[in-house]
Every structure is written in C-alpha cells, then in structure tokens.
Design a protein around this motif. Structure first.
Motif, PDB file in Angstrom:
ATOM      1  N   ARG A 201       5.606   3.613 -12.351  1.00  9.02           N
ATOM      2  CA  ARG A 201       6.160   3.245 -11.047  1.00  9.02           C
ATOM      3  C   ARG A 201       6.888   4.424 -10.391  1.00  9.02           C
ATOM      4  O   ARG A 201       7.840   4.237  -9.637  1.00  9.02           O
ATOM      5  CB  ARG A 201       7.111   2.060 -11.201  1.00  9.02           C
ATOM      6  N   VAL A 202       6.411   5.629 -10.641  1.00  7.86           N
ATOM      7  CA  VAL A 202       7.152   6.818 -10.199  1.00  7.86           C
ATOM      8  C   VAL A 202       7.172   6.979  -8.677  1.00  7.86           C
ATOM      9  O   VAL A 202       8.011   7.717  -8.146  1.00  7.86           O
ATOM     10  CB  VAL A 202       6.582   8.096 -10.863  1.00  7.86           C
ATOM     11  N   ILE A 203       6.277   6.289  -7.956  1.00  4.70           N
ATOM     12  CA  ILE A 203       6.247   6.432  -6.491  1.00  4.70           C
ATOM     13  C   ILE A 203       7.266   5.557  -5.785  1.00  4.70           C
ATOM     14  O   ILE A 203       7.529   5.738  -4.590  1.00  4.70           O
ATOM     15  CB  ILE A 203       4.843   6.137  -5.915  1.00  4.70           C
ATOM     16  N   GLU A 204       7.862   4.604  -6.497  1.00  3.23           N
ATOM     17  CA  GLU A 204       8.682   3.595  -5.822  1.00  3.23           C
ATOM     18  C   GLU A 204       9.965   4.153  -5.214  1.00  3.23           C
ATOM     19  O   GLU A 204      10.399   3.716  -4.145  1.00  3.23           O
ATOM     20  CB  GLU A 204       9.009   2.466  -6.792  1.00  3.23           C
ATOM     21  N   ALA A 205      10.577   5.122  -5.871  1.00  2.00           N
ATOM     22  CA  ALA A 205      11.887   5.590  -5.423  1.00  2.00           C
ATOM     23  C   ALA A 205      11.824   6.470  -4.179  1.00  2.00           C
ATOM     24  O   ALA A 205      12.706   6.386  -3.312  1.00  2.00           O
ATOM     25  CB  ALA A 205      12.582   6.362  -6.550  1.00  2.00           C
ATOM     26  N   GLU A 206      10.804   7.316  -4.049  1.00  7.69           N
ATOM     27  CA  GLU A 206      10.764   8.279  -2.954  1.00  7.69           C
ATOM     28  C   GLU A 206       9.484   8.231  -2.130  1.00  7.69           C
ATOM     29  O   GLU A 206       9.524   8.237  -0.897  1.00  7.69           O
ATOM     30  CB  GLU A 206      10.957   9.698  -3.511  1.00  7.69           C
ATOM     31  N   VAL A 207       8.325   8.197  -2.792  1.00  5.78           N
ATOM     32  CA  VAL A 207       7.044   8.279  -2.082  1.00  5.78           C
ATOM     33  C   VAL A 207       6.803   7.053  -1.208  1.00  5.78           C
ATOM     34  O   VAL A 207       6.398   7.176  -0.041  1.00  5.78           O
ATOM     35  CB  VAL A 207       5.880   8.484  -3.074  1.00  5.78           C
ATOM     36  N   VAL A 208       7.039   5.867  -1.728  1.00 10.22           N
ATOM     37  CA  VAL A 208       6.786   4.644  -0.946  1.00 10.22           C
ATOM     38  C   VAL A 208       7.711   4.558   0.272  1.00 10.22           C
ATOM     39  O   VAL A 208       7.232   4.290   1.390  1.00 10.22           O
ATOM     40  CB  VAL A 208       6.882   3.384  -1.828  1.00 10.22           C
ATOM     41  N   PRO A 209       9.031   4.781   0.140  1.00 10.37           N
ATOM     42  CA  PRO A 209       9.882   4.753   1.338  1.00 10.37           C
ATOM     43  C   PRO A 209       9.468   5.776   2.392  1.00 10.37           C
ATOM     44  O   PRO A 209       9.456   5.461   3.593  1.00 10.37           O
ATOM     45  CB  PRO A 209      11.279   5.063   0.790  1.00 10.37           C
ATOM     46  N   ALA A 210       9.119   6.994   1.974  1.00  7.77           N
ATOM     47  CA  ALA A 210       8.667   8.009   2.929  1.00  7.77           C
ATOM     48  C   ALA A 210       7.371   7.580   3.597  1.00  7.77           C
ATOM     49  O   ALA A 210       7.175   7.783   4.804  1.00  7.77           O
ATOM     50  CB  ALA A 210       8.483   9.353   2.227  1.00  7.77           C
ATOM     51  N   SER A 211       6.471   6.971   2.833  1.00 13.10           N
ATOM     52  CA  SER A 211       5.184   6.539   3.374  1.00 13.10           C
ATOM     53  C   SER A 211       5.348   5.426   4.392  1.00 13.10           C
ATOM     54  O   SER A 211       4.667   5.399   5.422  1.00 13.10           O
ATOM     55  CB  SER A 211       4.264   6.088   2.232  1.00 13.10           C
ATOM     56  N   ARG A 212       6.247   4.498   4.114  1.00 10.27           N
ATOM     57  CA  ARG A 212       6.523   3.440   5.090  1.00 10.27           C
ATOM     58  C   ARG A 212       7.031   4.049   6.398  1.00 10.27           C
ATOM     59  O   ARG A 212       6.626   3.637   7.493  1.00 10.27           O
ATOM     60  CB  ARG A 212       7.562   2.477   4.528  1.00 10.27           C
ATOM     61  N   GLU A 213       7.906   5.012   6.282  1.00 11.89           N
ATOM     62  CA  GLU A 213       8.471   5.694   7.447  1.00 11.89           C
ATOM     63  C   GLU A 213       7.391   6.402   8.262  1.00 11.89           C
ATOM     64  O   GLU A 213       7.408   6.387   9.496  1.00 11.89           O
ATOM     65  CB  GLU A 213       9.512   6.703   6.946  1.00 11.89           C
ATOM     66  N   LEU A 214       6.415   7.000   7.571  1.00 13.69           N
ATOM     67  CA  LEU A 214       5.392   7.811   8.235  1.00 13.69           C
ATOM     68  C   LEU A 214       4.161   7.011   8.666  1.00 13.69           C
ATOM     69  O   LEU A 214       3.333   7.523   9.425  1.00 13.69           O
ATOM     70  CB  LEU A 214       4.934   8.934   7.292  1.00 13.69           C
ATOM     71  N   GLY A 215       4.019   5.792   8.182  1.00 13.28           N
ATOM     72  CA  GLY A 215       2.812   5.023   8.484  1.00 13.28           C
ATOM     73  C   GLY A 215       1.649   5.431   7.602  1.00 13.28           C
ATOM     74  O   GLY A 215       0.500   5.473   8.034  1.00 13.28           O
ATOM     75  N   VAL A 216       1.951   5.721   6.331  1.00 14.16           N
ATOM     76  CA  VAL A 216       0.948   6.133   5.342  1.00 14.16           C
ATOM     77  C   VAL A 216       0.831   5.047   4.282  1.00 14.16           C
ATOM     78  O   VAL A 216       1.845   4.536   3.800  1.00 14.16           O
ATOM     79  CB  VAL A 216       1.358   7.474   4.687  1.00 14.16           C
TER      80      VAL A 216
END
Length: 336
Positions: free
Chosen positions: A185-200
């Motif tokens: 689950r390594v993407i949950e802390a940083e990658v997923v929040p950034a992706s939501r912000e960017l529309g990715v």
C-alpha cells in the motif's frame, strides 16, 4: 463489466485490465495466451496492458495476434516504454526522444494497430531531461499515434512535475501504473493524494500480490507446480518478497472474509483495490482462461466497511506502507 474514466479525461477503461507481464512469450505458450485473451474479451474486458520490455518485445506481438480481428474502436490498448529491448544497445532503453519515438513505432508494428490508446513511461528516467521526454510524448499525441499519456511507478513529486509539463505542452497526463494490493500500500500516503489533486488515475498491477492473495501458498508448504513461485524466468524472484511464513499465515486468515462475501480469494483481492476511487482499473494476469473468469468476477463487487476493517485487522503489520518504496523502483542510472 463496469468501466471508469481514466483521470479527468473522457477515456473509459474496464475495471479489470488484462495484462501479459511474465506470461505471454515467457511463462505461457502462445495457444494458452490467446485463449486467455479471448476469455478476457468474453468476460467483457476491453482494456489490455503490455510493454515492449515484456519478453523482449515478444509479449506485444502475442497480444497483437490475439486481438487480431477484434473491433479496434471497442478496445483500449496500453503499452509502455523505458526498459531495455532488442540487443539492449546504448539507445535501446530509457526515455530519450530517440528511444521513445523509435519504441513507439516498434510497439505499433507488433501490436498491429495505428495508434496506442495509452502510452506509459514505464519508469522515471533520471538520465534524460523530463522536458525532452514530455516533448516526445506531446509529438506522439499530436501525430495521432498516441491518444493519452501515462506513467508507471512515479513518485508524487515526479507526477507533479510531469503533469505541469504536459499542461504546458498541450496534452493530458492521465494515469500512473503502480503496484498496489492489500499487502503493498505504498502509494496511499503520497501518490494517491497527489493524483487526486492532479486528476490522475491509478491503473494498478499485481492486485493479487503475484498470486499470494489467492491463498494457494501456505506457511511452510511447497509452492504448487507451475505457480508463479516456481517460475525460473523471473516470476519466482518477483514474488519472493511475499513468500514469508508470517505473510502467508495472515493471508490464510482472509478466507472467512472472502467466504462471507461470497467471493473467491482472488476476487476479494481485486475488489479490494477497486474500492479505492482513485483506481481506474486493476490489471490481472493469467496462465489459464478459468483464472481470467474468476478474477473478472470482481468487477462491480463492493466490500462493506466492516469487511474492510476485518481485512486490516487480519493483515496487521505485514502490510508494506512505506512511500519511499516507490522511489526505489526507478533505477538512478540508465541500464544498458
């Protein structure tokens, strides 16, 4: 089969994507590979993911042959560029303009199509200026050879930098392809929040943790013959991180959770990654058609909050959550 939008784009992909990493051209004979692709189509899967590096280009050729005769407009074909291909010469890897453009032509030829729906940077390339890479992608989009652009295993900061350049160059960065599962689950802390912000969106690989979450591997037991853990062509190396007795014992305790929901263990694992709204699709692989049908049965299944809590309790501290593990996935120097 249900479909979800990829990022903020208008492109829809099937919730389940059929992928051919470690199978086509390697672990699985061509006839079986074609049977699995046709099983995916029968299950309503419209999205197919591959990469030129898989089996050193052979996987793309196998997928292209298996999809021959299908209505192209009804499919979403995804492939990737970065890894060493061909004779692995000095320009046969990375994300230089030269390699990206030449690799795209090769992928189009092997896949038997005139365009790639989603072309993905398979890793972040520290040896090439990001501006050079993104300009090459922009030119491919303008030429009509690529519809949308994505990346794979990029960190949150890398996603932000790539997204900003894509906007400047007039195209969309719509997806990231990371490893994601109940155990990873390594993407949950940083990658997923950034992706939501960017529309990715995330198009995730290994939702079943290389088959570990099916429960077929038991603590202290011998891996089943023909399983990923016995594959000497690369599969056994990839699955090793999960083949610890403490992990395997926890996975066995998921069986009652799956049973209570009327799901197989594989379906529970795939449905679990799909409960994350930022995930557009989960990539499954298979060596037999029946595996495809079982995994595809996870589409549209909802896991209630109490079951999600039980899963977290069962797995406990064997789950990998360190966001730094994403950074480890991209080589700091170009491999030749």
């Amino acid at each position: 089969m249900e479909h979800r939008h990829l990022g903020r784009s208008g492109l829809k992909v099937s919730e389940i994507t059929y992928g051919n990493w470690l199978t086509h051209g390697s672990q699985v004979e061509n006839d079986a590979a074609v049977a699995c692709v046709h099983a995916a189509l029968d299950a309503g899967i419209s999205t197919f993911d591959t990469a030129d590096v898989y089996a050193n280009t052979v996987a793309e050729s196998v997928l292209g042959s298996a999809l021959k005769g299908q209505r192209r407009e009804s499919l979403e074909i995804l492939t990737k560029v970065f890894g060493p291909i061909g004779p692995k010469g000095h320009n046969d890897t990375g994300l230089s303009r030269k390699h990206v453009l030449e690799a795209c032509e090769g992928s189009l030829r092997r896949l038997g199509t005139d365009h790639i729906d989603l072309y993905q940077a398979h890793r972040y390339d520290y040896a090439t200026p990001l501006e050079e890479t993104m300009q090459a992608f922009a030119d491919l989009v303008r030429s009509g050879k690529v519809g949308y652009v994505g990346v794979s295993e990029w960190t949150a900061d890398q996603l932000r930098a790539g997204h900003a350049l894509a906007q400047q160059l007039g195209f969309q960065l719509v997806s990231n392809q990371p490893q994601y599962s109940m155990l990873w689950r390594v993407i949950e802390a940083e990658v997923v929040p950034a992706s939501r912000e960017l529309g990715v969106s995330q198009v995730v690989w290994s939702p079943i943790a290389q088959g570990v979450l099916t429960g077929k591997y038991t603590p202290g037991g011998k891996p089943p013959e023909g399983s990923r853990a016995t594959d000497t062509k690369g599969g056994a190396d990839m699955i090793q991180r999960f083949m610890r007795d403490d992990v395997l014992a926890r996975v066995q305790r998921l069986r009652p959770v799956a049973s209570d929901l009327g799901l197989s263990m594989a379906q529970l694992a795939v449905a679990w990654v799909l409960h994350e709204e930022n995930v557009a699709s989960a990539i499954i692989g298979a060596s037999r058609p029946e595996q495809v049908h079982d995994n595809a049965g996870a589409a549209g299944k909802k896991i209630p909050a109490d079951a999600l809590a039980r899963i977290d309790e069962v797995l406990g501290d064997v789950v990998e959550r360190d966001p730094a593990r994403t950074l480890e996935s991209s080589p700091k120097q170009r491999e030749v």
